[in-house]
Write a protein that holds these residues in place. Structure first.
Motif, PDB file in Angstrom:
ATOM      1  N   LEU A 158       0.871  -1.091   0.111  1.00  0.00           N
ATOM      2  CA  LEU A 158       0.279  -0.052  -0.139  1.00  0.00           C
ATOM      3  C   LEU A 158       0.818   1.103  -0.063  1.00  0.00           C
ATOM      4  CD1 LEU A 158      -2.959   1.430   0.238  1.00  0.00           C
ATOM      5  CD2 LEU A 158      -2.767   1.200   2.562  1.00  0.00           C
ATOM      6  N   ALA A 159       2.067   1.269   0.444  1.00  0.00           N
ATOM      7  CA  ALA A 159       2.739   2.353   0.930  1.00  0.00           C
ATOM      8  C   ALA A 159       3.350   2.770  -0.718  1.00  0.00           C
ATOM      9  CB  ALA A 159       4.015   1.985   1.775  1.00  0.00           C
ATOM     10  N   ALA A 160       3.973   1.903  -1.181  1.00  0.00           N
ATOM     11  CA  ALA A 160       4.386   1.810  -2.664  1.00  0.00           C
ATOM     12  C   ALA A 160       3.217   2.619  -3.758  1.00  0.00           C
ATOM     13  CB  ALA A 160       4.766   0.523  -3.393  1.00  0.00           C
ATOM     14  N   MET A 161       2.074   2.181  -3.483  1.00  0.00           N
ATOM     15  CA  MET A 161       0.946   2.774  -4.232  1.00  0.00           C
ATOM     16  C   MET A 161       0.724   4.442  -3.793  1.00  0.00           C
ATOM     17  SD  MET A 161      -2.204   0.472  -5.279  1.00  0.00           S
ATOM     18  CE  MET A 161      -2.617   1.592  -6.590  1.00  0.00           C
ATOM     19  N   LEU A 162       0.563   4.454  -2.354  1.00  0.00           N
ATOM     20  CA  LEU A 162       0.199   5.859  -1.973  1.00  0.00           C
ATOM     21  C   LEU A 162       1.490   6.971  -2.010  1.00  0.00           C
ATOM     22  CD1 LEU A 162      -1.405   4.919   1.379  1.00  0.00           C
ATOM     23  CD2 LEU A 162      -2.656   5.844  -0.734  1.00  0.00           C
ATOM     24  N   SER A 163       2.653   6.198  -2.239  1.00  0.00           N
ATOM     25  CA  SER A 163       3.807   7.187  -2.425  1.00  0.00           C
ATOM     26  C   SER A 163       4.060   7.834  -3.876  1.00  0.00           C
ATOM     27  CB  SER A 163       5.137   6.441  -2.178  1.00  0.00           C
ATOM     28  OG  SER A 163       5.309   5.487  -3.135  1.00  0.00           O
ATOM     29  N   ASN A 164       3.123   6.991  -4.856  1.00  0.00           N
ATOM     30  CA  ASN A 164       3.179   7.692  -6.093  1.00  0.00           C
ATOM     31  C   ASN A 164       2.000   8.453  -6.349  1.00  0.00           C
ATOM     32  OD1 ASN A 164       5.723   6.526  -6.899  1.00  0.00           O
ATOM     33  ND2 ASN A 164       5.056   4.465  -6.908  1.00  0.00           N
ATOM     34  N   ILE A 165       0.875   8.379  -5.722  1.00  0.00           N
ATOM     35  CA  ILE A 165      -0.208   9.116  -6.032  1.00  0.00           C
ATOM     36  C   ILE A 165       0.032  10.792  -6.193  1.00  0.00           C
ATOM     37  CG2 ILE A 165      -1.241   9.801  -3.739  1.00  0.00           C
ATOM     38  CD1 ILE A 165      -3.657   7.984  -4.734  1.00  0.00           C
ATOM     39  N   MET A 166      -0.855  11.142  -7.143  1.00  0.00           N
ATOM     40  CA  MET A 166      -0.859  12.759  -6.910  1.00  0.00           C
ATOM     41  C   MET A 166      -2.106  13.218  -6.543  1.00  0.00           C
ATOM     42  SD  MET A 166       1.846  12.757  -8.913  1.00  0.00           S
ATOM     43  CE  MET A 166       1.884  14.538  -9.672  1.00  0.00           C
ATOM     44  N   GLU A 167      -1.947  14.613  -6.457  1.00  0.00           N
ATOM     45  CA  GLU A 167      -3.156  15.315  -5.606  1.00  0.00           C
ATOM     46  C   GLU A 167      -4.346  15.217  -6.611  1.00  0.00           C
ATOM     47  OE1 GLU A 167      -4.391  19.637  -3.930  1.00  0.00           O
ATOM     48  OE2 GLU A 167      -2.083  19.294  -4.540  1.00  0.00           O
ATOM     49  N   GLY A 168      -5.655  14.897  -5.813  1.00  0.00           N
ATOM     50  CA  GLY A 168      -6.802  14.602  -6.419  1.00  0.00           C
ATOM     51  C   GLY A 168      -7.157  13.483  -7.023  1.00  0.00           C
ATOM     52  N   ASP A 169      -6.059  12.624  -7.205  1.00  0.00           N
ATOM     53  CA  ASP A 169      -6.143  11.192  -7.639  1.00  0.00           C
ATOM     54  C   ASP A 169      -7.400  10.435  -6.934  1.00  0.00           C
ATOM     55  OD1 ASP A 169      -4.339  11.761  -9.832  1.00  0.00           O
ATOM     56  OD2 ASP A 169      -2.863  10.308  -8.862  1.00  0.00           O
ATOM     57  N   VAL A 170      -7.926   9.436  -7.898  1.00  0.00           N
ATOM     58  CA  VAL A 170      -8.966   8.393  -7.122  1.00  0.00           C
ATOM     59  C   VAL A 170      -8.222   7.238  -7.229  1.00  0.00           C
ATOM     60  CG1 VAL A 170     -10.968   7.243  -7.563  1.00  0.00           C
ATOM     61  CG2 VAL A 170     -10.847   9.712  -8.195  1.00  0.00           C
ATOM     62  N   LEU A 171      -7.979   6.472  -6.097  1.00  0.00           N
ATOM     63  CA  LEU A 171      -7.498   5.322  -5.489  1.00  0.00           C
ATOM     64  C   LEU A 171      -8.757   4.224  -5.467  1.00  0.00           C
ATOM     65  CD1 LEU A 171      -5.175   3.129  -4.967  1.00  0.00           C
ATOM     66  CD2 LEU A 171      -5.427   4.001  -2.915  1.00  0.00           C
ATOM     67  N   PHE A 172      -8.894   3.312  -6.344  1.00  0.00           N
ATOM     68  CA  PHE A 172      -9.713   2.162  -6.365  1.00  0.00           C
ATOM     69  C   PHE A 172      -9.400   0.963  -5.858  1.00  0.00           C
ATOM     70  CE2 PHE A 172     -12.531  -1.143  -8.741  1.00  0.00           C
ATOM     71  CZ  PHE A 172     -13.527  -0.841  -7.764  1.00  0.00           C
ATOM     72  N   THR A 181      -8.797  10.698  -3.234  1.00  0.00           N
ATOM     73  CA  THR A 181     -10.160  10.083  -3.107  1.00  0.00           C
ATOM     74  C   THR A 181     -10.095   8.588  -3.176  1.00  0.00           C
ATOM     75  OG1 THR A 181     -11.407  12.007  -3.539  1.00  0.00           O
ATOM     76  CG2 THR A 181     -12.555   9.972  -3.539  1.00  0.00           C
ATOM     77  N   LEU A 182     -10.245   7.785  -1.892  1.00  0.00           N
ATOM     78  CA  LEU A 182     -10.394   6.349  -2.061  1.00  0.00           C
ATOM     79  C   LEU A 182     -11.734   6.033  -2.345  1.00  0.00           C
ATOM     80  CD1 LEU A 182      -9.212   3.558  -1.391  1.00  0.00           C
ATOM     81  CD2 LEU A 182      -9.688   3.926   0.924  1.00  0.00           C
ATOM     82  N   VAL A 183     -11.799   5.011  -3.365  1.00  0.00           N
ATOM     83  CA  VAL A 183     -13.061   4.312  -3.812  1.00  0.00           C
ATOM     84  C   VAL A 183     -12.868   2.988  -3.277  1.00  0.00           C
ATOM     85  CG1 VAL A 183     -14.804   3.946  -5.422  1.00  0.00           C
ATOM     86  CG2 VAL A 183     -13.531   6.026  -5.519  1.00  0.00           C
ATOM     87  N   GLY A 184     -13.717   2.447  -2.374  1.00  0.00           N
ATOM     88  CA  GLY A 184     -13.661   1.203  -2.224  1.00  0.00           C
ATOM     89  C   GLY A 184     -14.650   0.169  -2.373  1.00  0.00           C
ATOM     90  N   ALA A 185     -14.830  -0.807  -2.910  1.00  0.00           N
ATOM     91  CA  ALA A 185     -15.714  -1.735  -3.391  1.00  0.00           C
ATOM     92  C   ALA A 185     -15.858  -2.904  -2.862  1.00  0.00           C
ATOM     93  CB  ALA A 185     -15.679  -1.886  -4.885  1.00  0.00           C
ATOM     94  N   THR A 186     -16.918  -3.376  -2.371  1.00  0.00           N
ATOM     95  CA  THR A 186     -17.044  -4.657  -1.554  1.00  0.00           C
ATOM     96  C   THR A 186     -18.272  -5.389  -1.879  1.00  0.00           C
ATOM     97  OG1 THR A 186     -17.041  -5.735   0.780  1.00  0.00           O
ATOM     98  CG2 THR A 186     -18.000  -3.602   0.363  1.00  0.00           C
ATOM     99  N   THR A 187     -17.946  -6.657  -2.010  1.00  0.00           N
ATOM    100  CA  THR A 187     -19.551  -7.539  -2.161  1.00  0.00           C
ATOM    101  C   THR A 187     -19.857  -7.963  -0.903  1.00  0.00           C
ATOM    102  OG1 THR A 187     -18.106  -9.501  -2.490  1.00  0.00           O
ATOM    103  CG2 THR A 187     -18.854  -8.285  -4.558  1.00  0.00           C
ATOM    104  N   ARG A 188     -19.211  -7.806   0.283  1.00  0.00           N
ATOM    105  CA  ARG A 188     -19.444  -8.142   1.584  1.00  0.00           C
ATOM    106  C   ARG A 188     -19.437  -7.021   2.594  1.00  0.00           C
ATOM    107  NH1 ARG A 188     -17.549 -14.489   2.156  1.00  0.00           N
ATOM    108  NH2 ARG A 188     -18.741 -15.299   0.242  1.00  0.00           N
ATOM    109  N   ALA A 189     -20.166  -6.165   2.714  1.00  0.00           N
ATOM    110  CA  ALA A 189     -20.013  -5.052   3.702  1.00  0.00           C
ATOM    111  C   ALA A 189     -20.094  -5.507   4.961  1.00  0.00           C
ATOM    112  CB  ALA A 189     -21.226  -4.009   3.315  1.00  0.00           C
TER     113      ALA A 189
END
Length: 365
Positions: A116-130, A175-183
């Motif tokens: 997760l740290a590797a993904m977040l370290s490359n994220i830009m301002e306003g990006d959407v992480l799904f 903005t984090l967008v999470g999707a789940t089939t089992r809330a």
């Protein structure tokens, strides 16, 4: 369209019972290899194009428009619901509406905090992480996600043992967008950090008919309204299944006709692919047949049903049962699965007097 960047650090292991996927390509809401490109072309690109889920679209539109007017990053979004209803499409639309990049991964791929740290370290301002299937994220990564969602900061641990050092790393607002089939499998601390939660509902026949008509236009297929309705009525309330059935009906129309899809072509194709009038396929009917003809309507344990139909218990429980229960054909009890009067009638049999719902079916007649 928004720039989509898909990153997965570790592929999840194939779950038990996945061998059933080869038998259920037509009605399984999970996307199969070779179908993904076609499905991507059929995805709507904006909230205005999205068919169905009117309440979710209205609420999400308010969240996005309000954030745009204030010039801030929207709250984190949680999308829950069964597979095939448009959660991934909605994440793409959010990025499109905001005019930002979309970075995609899945919960099983985030096994360690470092992933997760590797993904977040490359994220830009306003990006959407799904993050798809976010309920399956590993606990160390989930705990790092708490701080990232609230404070837009993560602590990276360097070294091991007594000499380990925590280095704080600020990350731009996203903005984090999470999707789940089992809330229900989400932990309370993670669920509470989402500013907007949406429950995706199954579609009605009218909305699914519009989905089929729209897909036919994109695919360049001429289809009658009666044929669209027929496909929609057998799609289990799921747009992904409706689009897949349309492609199979198109194949049938091309081979056995002139490419035009009318009611006869739709019914003929669905009969070839073993999809009956209620959307049940061969495996669904096999489970009902074992329950009704083999065990007098039950109660029967899921392991017994699985052995009788030659599948894994997880396949029967997770693939067949949800729709059969929703269709009112199976009831889950403490002693096992019980067939309702509707299941007896669907198999062309007279339900016994003690069958569940037998008085309701007689009153309908």
């Amino acid at each position: 369209m928004a720039n989509i960047e898909k990153t997965e650090f570790r592929l999840p292991e194939e779950p038990q019972g996945s061998r059933a996927s080869s038998r259920r390509d037509t009605v399984d809401p999970a996307a199969q290899a070779g179908e993904q490109d076609a499905e991507l072309n059929l995805r709507p690109k904006s909230l205005a194009e999205f068919i169905g889920q009117p309440k979710v679209c209205d609420q999400l539109g308010l969240v996005l428009n309000g954030a745009r007017r204030r010039g801030v990053t929207p709250d984190h979004v949680l999308l829950s619901g069964p597979p095939g209803l448009g959660k991934t499409t909605m994440a793409m639309i959010i990025a499109q509406e905001l005019g930002t990049s979309l970075r995609m991964t899945s919960g099983p791929a985030l096994e360690r905090a470092g992933d997760l740290a590797a993904m977040l370290s490359n994220i830009m301002e306003g990006d959407v992480l799904f993050i798809d299937e976010i309920h399956r994220i590993a606990r160390p990564a989930e705990e790092m996600l708490y701080m990232a969602m609230e404070d837009f900061r993560i602590d990276v641990i360097v070294g091991k043992g007594p000499g380990a050092t925590s280095i704080p790393l600020d990350i731009p607002p996203f903005t984090l967008v999470g999707a789940t089939t089992r809330a229900g499998m989400l932990t309370g601390p993670l669920r509470d950090r989402f500013g907007f939660t949406a429950q995706m509902e199954f579609y009605g026949v009218e909305d699914l008919t519009r989905v089929v008509d729209r897909a036919a236009r994109i695919l360049g297929v001429h289809i009658d309204h009666e044929a669209s309705t027929e496909i929609a009525s057998r799609s289990r309330g799921t747009p992904r299944i409706a689009n897949r059935l349309l492609r199979r009906v198109r194949d049938y129309a091309d081979v056995h006709g002139d490419g035009r899809i009318d009611l006869a072509a739709a019914q003929g194709a669905l009969e070839v692919f073993d999809v009956d009038s209620l959307g049940l396929d061969r495996l669904d009917r096999a489970v009902l047949s074992v329950l009704v003809k083999g065990h007098g309507g039950g109660p029967v344990g899921v392991n017994t049903l699985a052995v009788a139909v030659g599948e894994e218990p997880s396949t029967v429980e997770e693939v067949c049962e949800p729709y059969l229960v929703r269709a009112g054909m199976i009831a889950r009890t403490g002693r096992g699965r019980v067939a309702t009067a509707r299941a007896w009638l669907h198999l062309g049999l007279e339900p016994p007097e003690g069958a569940l719902g037998v008085h309701d079916t007689h009153s309908e007649e």
